[in-house]
Write an enzyme that holds these catalytic residues in place. Structure first.
Site, PDB file in Angstrom:
ATOM      1  CG  HIS A 361      -2.195  -0.884   0.651  1.00 15.01           C
ATOM      2  ND1 HIS A 361      -2.255  -2.226   0.886  1.00 15.01           N
ATOM      3  CD2 HIS A 361      -3.248  -0.570  -0.133  1.00 15.01           C
ATOM      4  CE1 HIS A 361      -3.330  -2.703   0.289  1.00 15.01           C
ATOM      5  NE2 HIS A 361      -3.947  -1.730  -0.326  1.00 15.01           N
ATOM      6  CB  CYS A 674     -10.570  -1.088  -9.312  1.00 16.31           C
ATOM      7  SG  CYS A 674     -10.738  -2.447  -8.158  1.00 16.31           S
TER       8      CYS A 674
HETATM    9  C1  PEP Z   1      -6.686  -4.939  -5.574  1.00 15.74           C
HETATM   10  O1  PEP Z   1      -6.507  -5.846  -4.764  1.00 15.74           O
HETATM   11  O2  PEP Z   1      -6.371  -5.007  -6.768  1.00 15.74           O
HETATM   12  C2  PEP Z   1      -7.286  -3.664  -5.127  1.00 15.74           C
HETATM   13  C3  PEP Z   1      -7.652  -2.752  -5.986  1.00 15.74           C
HETATM   14  O3  PEP Z   1      -7.434  -3.478  -3.796  1.00 15.74           O
HETATM   15  P1  PEP Z   1      -6.259  -3.119  -2.776  1.00 15.74           P
HETATM   16  O4  PEP Z   1      -5.025  -2.801  -3.571  1.00 15.74           O
HETATM   17  O5  PEP Z   1      -6.737  -1.960  -1.994  1.00 15.74           O
HETATM   18  O6  PEP Z   1      -6.125  -4.357  -1.971  1.00 15.74           O
END
Ligand code: PEP
Ligand code: MG
Length: 752
Positions: A361, A674
């Protein structure tokens, strides 16, 4: 054996000078294994040889002088084979090379073991004996274990040595390699933030101002004692009185007659306060660790705990003294959202995270902010970074420490070129999102971090494809109230009025930790995260949904997205709770509420195989390629050690994505992307070739992706799809896309 091993490794880690550390190392091994000779050779990749760095048993005069080529002698052979070699009569072996300078004639038995860090041979450890015997399995496994544990310590020590050299030497040798976390380049001054201190990260340093160091130590002790008083008061009545006695013990330990006195002595000997503390704490803790009595052994933990608290307070006062540079390169062990919030956006030019990798993240946040980031640069301990001038190259994952002016000038030129390219993309941001042949695409933004920044391009986007609600939760020190959430969500929904806003329900767990709701699990990515956690806590889930529904009144653009769904029962339960929240809010406000669309994230492989059942339950789905890649490949997205295996362009991931798009098309089930893949040039082209047309990405990528899609025709992309799907490795996929971009003369315009 184990405690001997641990002690040898700790001693090496503690010694500030590499030469001394190695000299101590060989003597300790010689004693531990009761052998006649132990030596260590370190690899020099420029010279292509191993240099004898320390020995206890061979001729001392040869240290630092005898070099053995990578393909020479038994040492070279251990390095080439990357495994131990155990011989009763070394001199009879065809690879034996006579090296008169080391005087090893009297030794017959030889055991050599490589020291390997991240697949790279750093050196060779050897033990020798005059008796003609093969070393035992125990001896061999001791040396192998030691070699493996020493590898990272030695890698650190080498960097430490390099870092203490003059800036001009560093310009030649001071390049650190990490993983590209967010694209871009920047020059700035390193500013180190540490959430909690770690003795391992403290390198031993002397100081010529003992009075100042002593004052710092006394101050930290005073604060720590006050903390203990507060803790004891808070605990009184909750834990038995005899358990409270530990605080008295801590007080006494800190007193001048106990550990305190030892630390004062070390400071008087010239060590800085942190180093003195580290030396004393580790010495005493180890003495307790080695005790047979289990009760006394536990006291080692107490001493470390105590030392840790004093260290925190020492570092705290140190950190307060450090002035924020004009151009901040934020350096931390693991960059968190709260750390980002500590530096004003206009001063933050780059991020360096010692841990983590491209899809952790910290990297996602950096990309969202449009700031270059390099991840997993763990060769240099944290405190060595402070105040160094740093060049961060987020494209290549490189760092240059204290670079010379000529290098800075070159990077300034590249940074300007980059800015020109961005300006070129930005010129087209208001034009329609469509291919060169007119096929429309929906380009949405991922947000949640800095709403002002993320709504800046709102009019040129098709809304929000992923609002990560966990970031506002992470930034606080308690769960936000319903009203606080309503206000927050209203800002996003009204910032994108008339456009869809997909809000994801709280997705914590894994690497997204709430500071006030700790989840300690052995395997957090397979544990209690996302919907699993919120369904177990309906009081958190319901409040969040109620807040979303209230914020949606009068706007009616809310879509609710459920994260980490792995089972249909979770969908049913979440829908039931959403209905319940809707009834409650409707009842409370006495109005009919608009009904938001509900969607599910496809990020756990199991749910990919239940798409028809899902389509019958919810309105849309959104593919989270970050987690889907992690779970399909069984590669922790946050672990720098396996980052070379994490690749969303892996053929298996691409085949899964292709299958998903085909099935969604047949079911007429709206699907979007996404995850980060949709915001990357190669990723978006491959996905568009598969038929995907809705992509949600970081604001900072949107203009570039629109610019790119406007220059390709769908038929051209479809034509390369069979070849893409036939690729056998991510590398092949990248080469194929690169060729395509070259043919279209787009490659040189995609990055500096
Ligand atoms: C993903 O897992 O691709 C996503 C968009 O969610 P995050 O990166 O917040 O886990
Ligand atoms: Mg995810």
């Amino acid at each position: 054996m184990l405690s001997q091993l641990r002690r040898i490794v700790q001693d090496v880690a503690q010694e500030p000078a590499l030469d001394n550390a190695l000299a101590g190392l060989v003597s300790s091994i010689k004693t531990a294994l009761a052998t006649e000779c132990c030596s260590v050779y370190l690899a020099d990749y420029q010279q292509q040889h191993f240099m004898l760095m320390a020995t206890d048993g061979l001729n001392q005069d040869a240290v630092g002088k005898v070099a053995i080529g990578f393909s020479e002698g038994l040492i070279g052979w251990v390095g080439q084979r990357e495994e131990p070699i155990n011989l009763a009569q070394a001199h009879r072996h065809p690879r034996f090379r006579v090296t008169p300078e080391v005087s090893e004639d009297r030794f017959s038995a030889f055991l050599g073991c490589p020291i390997i860090h991240h697949r790279k041979v750093l050196g060779v450890l050897t033990i020798q004996q005059s008796a003609e015997r093969v070393f035992s399995e125990d001896e061999e496994s001791f040396l192998v274990t030691l070699g493996a544990q020493l590898a990272s310590v030695l890698a650190n020590a080498e960097m430490r040595d390099a870092a203490s050299q003059s800036p001009s030497t560093m310009a030649k040798s001071g390049q650190l390699s990490g993983l590209p976390g967010a694209p871009g380049m920047a020059i700035g001054e390193a500013y180190v933030l540490q959430p909690s201190s770690d003795f391992d990260a403290i390198s031993l340093k002397k100081s010529d101002e003992p009075e100042k160091e002593l004052a710092l130590f006394y101050r930290a002790v005073k604060i720590t004692k006050a903390e203990f008083n507060r803790l004891a008061e808070r605990m009184a009545g909750h834990i038995p009185a005899d358990a409270l006695a530990i605080f008295d013990v801590y007080h006494q330990l800190l007193d001048a007659a106990s550990l305190g006195q030892e630390i004062e002595l070390q400071i008087a000997e010239g060590w800085c306060a942190k180093s003195a503390l580290k030396r004393v704490v580790e010495k005493f803790a180890r003495q307790f660790d080695d005790m047979d009595d289990p009760y006394l052994r536990e006291r080692g933990t107490d001493i470390r705990d105590l030392g840790q608290r004093v260290l925190n307070n020492l570092l705290d006062s140190e950190q307060r003294k450090v002035k924020l540079p004009q151009q901040v390169v934020l350096v931390a062990d693991n960059v968190t959202a709260t750390m980002l919030a500590e530096v004003p956006r206009e001063q933050l030019v780059a991020i360096v995270s010692l841990r983590g990798s491209v899809n952790s993240h910290a990297a996602i946040m950096a990309r969202a902010l449009g700031i270059p980031a390099v991840m997993g640069v763990n060769e240099l301990p944290l405190l060595h970074w402070q105040n160094q001038q740093v060049i961060v190259d987020g494209y290549e994952g490189h760092i240059l420490l204290s670079p010379v002016e000529a290098i800075c000038a070159e990077y300034r030129r590249l940074i300007n070129e980059d800015a020109e390219l961005s300006a070129r993309y930005q010129q087209e941001v208001a034009l329609p999102s469509q291919s060169a042949c007119g096929k429309p695409f929906k380009l949405m933004v991922n947000c949640g971090l800095a709403i002002e920044l993320e709504t800046s391009n709102a009019e040129y986007t098709d809304g929000v494809g992923l609002y990560r609600t966990e970031f506002p939760f992470i930034m606080r020190n308690r769960f936000p109230t319903e009203q606080e959430q309503v206000e927050l969500y209203q800002k996003v929904l009204s910032g994108y009025a008339d456009k869809a806003v997909v809000m994801r329900t709280l997705d914590v767990g894994g690497d997204k930790a709430l500071p006030y709701f700790s989840i300690i699990e052995e395997n957090p990515f397979l544990g209690w995260r996302g919907i699993r956690l919120t369904l177990d806590h309906p009081e958190i889930f319901l409040v969040q949904i109620r807040a979303m529904l209230k914020a949606n009144i009068g706007l009616d653009n809310l879509h609710i997205l459920l994260p980490m769904i792995s089972d249909l029962a979770e969908v049913d339960e979440a829908i039931r709770l959403i209905r319940q929240a809707s009834f409650e809010v409707s009842d409370e406000l006495n109005i009919a509420l608009p009904k938001p669309k509900i969607g599910v994230m496809i990020e756990v492989p199991s749910i990919m195989y239940q798409l028809p059942e899902l389509a019958a339950r919810v309105d849309f789905c959104s593919v989270g390629t970050n987690d889907l890649t992690q779970y399909l490949l069984a590669v922790d997205r946050n672990n720098a050690r396996v980052a070379n295996l994490y690749d969303a362009l892996h053929p298996s991931v691409l085949r899964a994505l292709h299958q998903l798009s085909e099935q969604a098309r047949q079911l007429q089930f709206p699907i979007s992307i996404c995850g980060e893949l949709g915001g990357e040039p190669a990723g978006v082209l491959v996905l568009a070739a598969m038929g995907y047309s809705r992509f949600s990405m970081n604001n900072s990528n949107l203009a570039k992706i629109k610019w790119l899609l406007r220059r390709v025709k769908v038929a051209e992309l479809e034509a390369i799809l069979p070849d893409v799907l036939a690729c056998q490795s991510p590398k092949q996929v990248k080469q194929l896309v690169q060729r395509f971009l070259e043919q279209k003369q787009l490659l040189s315009q995609l990055r500096a």
